[in-house]
Design a protein around this motif. Sequence first.
Motif, short mmCIF file in Angstrom:
data_model
loop_
_atom_site.label_atom_id
_atom_site.label_comp_id
_atom_site.label_asym_id
_atom_site.label_seq_id
_atom_site.Cartn_x
_atom_site.Cartn_y
_atom_site.Cartn_z
N GLY A 189 0.86 -1.38 0.19
CA GLY A 189 -0.07 0.16 -0.01
C GLY A 189 0.83 1.27 0.05
O GLY A 189 2.10 1.19 -0.13
N THR A 190 0.22 2.36 0.41
CA THR A 190 0.97 3.56 0.32
C THR A 190 0.98 4.37 1.59
O THR A 190 0.27 5.46 1.43
CB THR A 190 0.75 4.66 -0.63
OG1 THR A 190 -0.53 4.87 -1.17
CG2 THR A 190 1.11 3.75 -2.21
N PRO A 191 1.07 3.72 2.98
CA PRO A 191 1.03 4.63 4.00
C PRO A 191 1.75 5.85 4.16
O PRO A 191 2.68 5.83 3.65
CB PRO A 191 1.49 3.55 4.98
CG PRO A 191 2.49 2.67 4.31
CD PRO A 191 2.10 2.53 2.77
N ILE A 192 1.21 6.70 5.15
CA ILE A 192 1.80 7.84 5.21
C ILE A 192 2.51 7.73 6.60
O ILE A 192 2.54 6.59 7.27
CB ILE A 192 0.76 9.11 5.56
CG1 ILE A 192 -0.35 8.83 6.71
CG2 ILE A 192 0.22 9.42 3.98
CD1 ILE A 192 -0.99 9.94 7.03
N HIS A 193 3.69 8.48 6.64
CA HIS A 193 4.65 8.35 7.87
C HIS A 193 4.53 9.52 8.93
O HIS A 193 4.11 10.68 8.59
CB HIS A 193 5.94 8.53 7.21
CG HIS A 193 7.00 8.77 8.35
ND1 HIS A 193 7.50 7.42 9.14
CD2 HIS A 193 7.92 9.68 8.54
CE1 HIS A 193 8.29 8.03 9.92
NE2 HIS A 193 8.78 9.30 9.73
N PHE A 194 4.30 9.13 10.05
CA PHE A 194 4.44 10.54 11.17
C PHE A 194 5.61 10.34 11.96
O PHE A 194 6.27 9.23 12.41
CB PHE A 194 3.18 9.82 12.24
CG PHE A 194 1.74 9.81 11.74
CD1 PHE A 194 1.30 8.71 10.95
CD2 PHE A 194 0.97 10.96 12.04
CE1 PHE A 194 0.10 8.97 10.56
CE2 PHE A 194 -0.41 11.02 11.73
CZ PHE A 194 -0.76 10.15 10.73
N THR A 195 5.99 11.65 12.19
CA THR A 195 7.07 11.91 13.09
C THR A 195 6.95 12.03 14.53
O THR A 195 7.56 12.10 15.44
CB THR A 195 8.08 12.94 12.59
OG1 THR A 195 7.36 14.09 12.84
CG2 THR A 195 8.43 12.91 11.14
N ALA A 213 4.66 12.51 6.59
CA ALA A 213 5.12 12.56 5.25
C ALA A 213 4.17 11.67 4.26
O ALA A 213 3.73 10.40 4.63
CB ALA A 213 6.60 12.11 5.28
N THR A 214 3.92 11.74 3.05
CA THR A 214 3.38 11.11 2.12
C THR A 214 4.40 10.55 1.09
O THR A 214 5.61 11.30 0.92
CB THR A 214 2.46 11.86 1.06
OG1 THR A 214 2.24 10.89 0.01
CG2 THR A 214 2.92 13.29 0.71
N SER A 261 -2.09 9.29 -1.44
CA SER A 261 -2.67 9.08 0.07
C SER A 261 -3.20 10.54 0.64
O SER A 261 -3.09 10.91 1.95
CB SER A 261 -1.62 8.58 1.17
OG SER A 261 -0.82 7.50 0.60
N HIS A 262 -3.72 11.23 -0.42
CA HIS A 262 -4.36 12.36 0.05
C HIS A 262 -5.54 12.26 1.28
O HIS A 262 -5.48 13.02 1.99
CB HIS A 262 -5.03 13.29 -1.15
CG HIS A 262 -3.86 13.68 -2.11
ND1 HIS A 262 -4.12 14.62 -3.06
CD2 HIS A 262 -2.53 13.58 -1.96
CE1 HIS A 262 -3.03 15.07 -3.47
NE2 HIS A 262 -2.18 14.24 -3.06
N ALA A 263 -6.25 11.34 0.88
CA ALA A 263 -7.26 11.27 1.98
C ALA A 263 -6.84 10.95 3.38
O ALA A 263 -7.42 11.46 4.47
CB ALA A 263 -8.36 9.87 1.62
N ARG A 286 -5.08 19.89 -5.70
CA ARG A 286 -5.96 18.79 -5.14
C ARG A 286 -6.02 18.56 -3.75
O ARG A 286 -6.92 18.12 -3.26
CB ARG A 286 -5.52 17.47 -6.18
CG ARG A 286 -6.65 16.33 -5.88
CD ARG A 286 -6.17 15.48 -7.00
NE ARG A 286 -5.26 14.57 -6.61
CZ ARG A 286 -5.42 13.34 -5.93
NH1 ARG A 286 -6.35 12.97 -5.46
NH2 ARG A 286 -4.36 12.64 -5.71
N LEU A 287 -4.64 18.63 -3.12
CA LEU A 287 -4.59 18.22 -1.74
C LEU A 287 -5.36 19.40 -0.97
O LEU A 287 -6.32 19.10 -0.05
CB LEU A 287 -3.17 18.04 -1.21
CG LEU A 287 -2.96 17.83 0.37
CD1 LEU A 287 -3.53 16.55 0.65
CD2 LEU A 287 -1.33 17.77 0.47
#
Length: 370
Positions: free
Chosen positions: A266-272, A307-308, A314-316, A347-348
């Motif tokens: 998938g294309t998960p997003i990253h949290f710092t 981060a995307t 992963s805009h949603a 778009r974002l």
Amino acid sequence: MANNRLRLTDFQLMPACKTDTKQSKPRASSAWQPPVSNGFRKVTTKRPCRICHKPDWCGYSTDERTSICMRVSDGAKGTARNGGNIHVHNDVPPTNSPRYNTKPAPPSIEIAPIEIRDAVYRELIRSSPVQKYYPHLIDGPDGLLSRGLLEGETSNYGALRPTRKERAQLARQLRKFVLDKFPEYCRRYSYAGVVGIPGFWQDANGIVQLWKPREYKMPMLVIPYKDNRGRIKACQLRLHRGDISEGEKRYRWLASPLERRGCSSGTPIHFTFRPSTLSHGQTVLITEGALKAETLVSLRPQVRAIATSGVSCSHAEIVEAARTYNALIAFDADHKTNPAVCRQLARLIAAREQDAARRNYHRTRSKLNH
Ligand SMILES: [Zn+2]
């Protein structure tokens, strides 16, 4: 003796991955017999046992649906006439003519639970750290230090070796790790262990593999993508420039959807940071790429970044993650010259504004930054 009167129920009571060594006496065969129409073969170095992964003593049916493992009884359906443990591979589709059907449609592999992925990726980074390639990946012109990370922060990154063989060694080591830590999970895919973890797959000989079946010139950087609780959901690879042809992407998901028994990340997003520790109305920064986000936080520790993996991805998820915060969108400055990036940026922002309007949120406007 009770020893040669073992039945199916006896096996089920045995602890996980119990190794049987006493095999001198043949055991009484159970009533259950394997559904085999094509005969059996002995395992070899090229085609080791799927259960114990050893190259000798065990056997398998030529339709690949059954293993007769002489060592591991746990999870077996019964005992064969030769005393071996009968393991049925329900994930292999039945076929009457394996000769003409060497490439059956791959069974869909379900992604492993987050706890297992997190543990395996952490173990991967621990046992194959970026420090092994200090001159290339840490200290060099393209290394982590030159990007702005501190020496101590480099231990969060791993490295994949350039040769397929070395990566398979690491895959085998991690398979053992899963076997030890998550024995229940291992049963799901006939003790392949790492199957279900993006990036890993299993070749036709039952050998577990990591990343693509090809050779590279240089090691690859492993970049973890962490969820809102700090767990590694997936990893990205950064390939060396010498290993990619023009137009190819340098950053790739460590995933294996096209390989045998592989799966997608998938294309998960990253949290710092952990959103549970950041109160509503605070500011988060949205950027492209986990490495960039972490570098930013290293240089500006007060920054909370999300981060995307790409400006179009992963805009949603980003809208949801940043919903209760002020958002600074820090995509690369090429949004001014690159129409595609500019469009994704618009778009974002539109998605975020629409989301706010739907939910009747009142807050300061999104700001652009680069
Ligand atoms: Zn075996």
